[in-house]
Design a protein around this motif. Sequence first.
Motif, short mmCIF file in Angstrom:
data_model
loop_
_atom_site.label_atom_id
_atom_site.label_comp_id
_atom_site.label_asym_id
_atom_site.label_seq_id
_atom_site.Cartn_x
_atom_site.Cartn_y
_atom_site.Cartn_z
N ALA A 8 -1.66 -13.18 -6.71
CA ALA A 8 -1.88 -11.77 -7.04
C ALA A 8 -1.86 -10.90 -5.79
CB ALA A 8 -3.21 -11.60 -7.77
N ILE A 9 -1.40 -9.67 -5.96
CA ILE A 9 -1.47 -8.65 -4.92
C ILE A 9 -2.52 -7.66 -5.38
CG2 ILE A 9 -0.20 -6.91 -3.62
CD1 ILE A 9 2.39 -8.45 -4.42
N SER A 10 -3.61 -7.52 -4.62
CA SER A 10 -4.80 -6.84 -5.12
C SER A 10 -5.26 -5.71 -4.21
CB SER A 10 -5.95 -7.85 -5.25
OG SER A 10 -5.55 -9.01 -5.93
N SER A 11 -5.83 -4.69 -4.84
CA SER A 11 -6.41 -3.57 -4.10
C SER A 11 -7.75 -3.98 -3.52
CB SER A 11 -6.58 -2.36 -5.01
OG SER A 11 -7.65 -2.60 -5.93
N SER A 12 -8.26 -3.15 -2.62
CA SER A 12 -9.58 -3.45 -2.04
C SER A 12 -10.67 -3.34 -3.09
CB SER A 12 -9.87 -2.52 -0.87
OG SER A 12 -9.91 -1.17 -1.29
N GLY A 13 -10.46 -2.49 -4.11
CA GLY A 13 -11.45 -2.37 -5.17
C GLY A 13 -11.63 -3.65 -5.94
N GLY A 14 -10.52 -4.31 -6.27
CA GLY A 14 -10.60 -5.59 -6.96
C GLY A 14 -11.14 -6.68 -6.06
N MET A 15 -10.68 -6.69 -4.80
CA MET A 15 -11.09 -7.74 -3.88
C MET A 15 -12.57 -7.62 -3.52
SD MET A 15 -10.32 -10.47 -2.35
CE MET A 15 -8.54 -10.52 -2.65
N ALA A 16 -13.11 -6.40 -3.53
CA ALA A 16 -14.50 -6.18 -3.12
C ALA A 16 -15.48 -6.95 -3.99
CB ALA A 16 -14.83 -4.70 -3.16
N GLN A 17 -15.11 -7.21 -5.23
CA GLN A 17 -16.01 -7.92 -6.14
C GLN A 17 -15.99 -9.43 -5.88
OE1 GLN A 17 -16.01 -6.33 -10.24
NE2 GLN A 17 -14.61 -4.75 -9.49
N HIS A 18 -15.06 -9.88 -5.05
CA HIS A 18 -14.98 -11.29 -4.67
C HIS A 18 -15.26 -11.48 -3.18
CE1 HIS A 18 -13.14 -12.55 -8.52
NE2 HIS A 18 -12.68 -11.31 -8.52
N TYR A 19 -14.94 -10.46 -2.41
CA TYR A 19 -15.15 -10.52 -0.96
C TYR A 19 -15.63 -9.13 -0.50
CZ TYR A 19 -14.27 -11.20 4.03
OH TYR A 19 -14.40 -11.29 5.40
N PRO A 20 -16.92 -8.86 -0.61
CA PRO A 20 -17.45 -7.52 -0.34
C PRO A 20 -17.16 -6.97 1.05
CG PRO A 20 -19.08 -8.84 -1.50
CD PRO A 20 -17.97 -9.77 -1.12
N LEU A 21 -16.96 -7.85 2.03
CA LEU A 21 -16.73 -7.37 3.40
C LEU A 21 -15.42 -6.59 3.55
CD1 LEU A 21 -17.98 -10.19 5.82
CD2 LEU A 21 -18.75 -7.82 5.70
N VAL A 22 -14.58 -6.58 2.51
CA VAL A 22 -13.39 -5.73 2.56
C VAL A 22 -13.81 -4.28 2.73
CG1 VAL A 22 -13.18 -5.29 0.07
CG2 VAL A 22 -11.12 -5.34 1.50
N GLY A 23 -15.07 -3.98 2.42
CA GLY A 23 -15.59 -2.63 2.56
C GLY A 23 -15.60 -2.09 3.97
N VAL A 24 -15.44 -2.95 4.99
CA VAL A 24 -15.41 -2.44 6.37
C VAL A 24 -14.21 -1.52 6.59
CG1 VAL A 24 -16.66 -4.43 7.30
CG2 VAL A 24 -14.14 -4.43 7.33
N PHE A 25 -13.16 -1.70 5.79
CA PHE A 25 -11.99 -0.83 5.92
C PHE A 25 -12.29 0.60 5.49
CE2 PHE A 25 -9.59 -4.83 5.98
CZ PHE A 25 -8.61 -4.55 6.91
N ASP A 26 -13.41 0.81 4.81
CA ASP A 26 -13.73 2.13 4.30
C ASP A 26 -14.41 3.02 5.32
OD1 ASP A 26 -12.65 1.70 1.76
OD2 ASP A 26 -14.46 0.70 1.06
N ILE A 27 -14.46 2.60 6.57
CA ILE A 27 -14.98 3.49 7.61
C ILE A 27 -13.97 4.64 7.75
CG2 ILE A 27 -13.92 2.21 9.51
CD1 ILE A 27 -17.42 3.76 9.65
N PRO A 28 -14.37 5.87 7.47
CA PRO A 28 -13.39 6.96 7.39
C PRO A 28 -12.91 7.45 8.75
CG PRO A 28 -15.61 7.77 6.98
CD PRO A 28 -15.72 6.28 7.10
#
Length: 345
Positions: free
Chosen positions: A89-109
């Motif tokens: 699968a090719i997934s957005s950070s929103g979908g991946m965040a529920q499996h790997y929450p640390l993807v949220g570091v990319f959200d530093i604006p």
Amino acid sequence: MSFMKLAATTLAAACLALQAQAADITIRLAHLNPEDPFASHSGAMGAVFKSLVESNSNGRIEVQLFPNGQLGKDNEVIDQVRNGLVESAISSSGGMAQHYPLVGVFDIPFAFPNIGVASKVITKDSSFGKKFCSDLEAKTGLKVLGLLDSGGFFEFTNSKKPIRTIDDMAGLRIRTMTVPTQQTLVDSLGAKATPMAWSELYTALQTGVVDGEMNPVPIVAFAKFDEVQKYLSLTNHLITPYTWTMNEDFFKSLSPGDQYLVSWAADVATDAGRAMSRVIEASDKGLPALAKKMEVNTVAPEELKKFADASQPAVRKLIEEKFGDEGAQMLDALMTSIDEEKTDF
């Protein structure tokens, strides 16, 4: 039917039968976006991957594409990959965040100065990409085949007013992915974050459940948000990853030669997807097309600094509180990688 036509039809049918018999490995690849390779980066990735894998395996490996969220919501499809029901699968950070929450570091604006730096950092071969992908694989059991941006920088759209200053954000109900860091970002700017699944967004914009959303220009274009949004404000405030994963057990079951083929084809396809995003942004399928139907404005640099001053500390604080030292270290690694790739013009 003439003899020649009958012979040709019979021969074609025989060839198809042979191809079907020869395909002894099937890779089902799912993603959220249109299948048309000229409409979305994941569409381009799927098309290139399918072509390279099938042709270089002489049809022994078949790639079946499931675009447009056919197999379910993003996080649900990742579940299917982890459980071996779907291979990739090719997934957005929103979908991946529920499996790997640390993807949220990319959200530093406002972390990335331009798309060139983003393209060098958001790849599995960068110094940060290697750290990020290794950690994701260890914690999810997924094999990372590719890492790229989600189509470009995020911009704000809404149906109420142009956003020219941070004060214009006040009271706007802005859809975010179901990612706490994105919700904090929007709230810190004075708007009201409204998390919801991608599949629900168009209707929510159409019916006024939310006033606006944030996405890269190519996604705004192919999702036809110009039909339900009047204003597009260019802020370049965020850029998030799309992560291409494969079931690890499936990947390991492949022969070394087939592993190489799949990995190589995914690398080429990821490059094609990254390039297609830039083409769409600049073409009549991107910003020029949206500007014909929407009121487009660019937020002035002095105002963007106010956006950054309000949102960066809030998101960093959340990352450090939510993920502790691990989150702080991952965020620092991201910022270091960005600094390494910056170029003075």
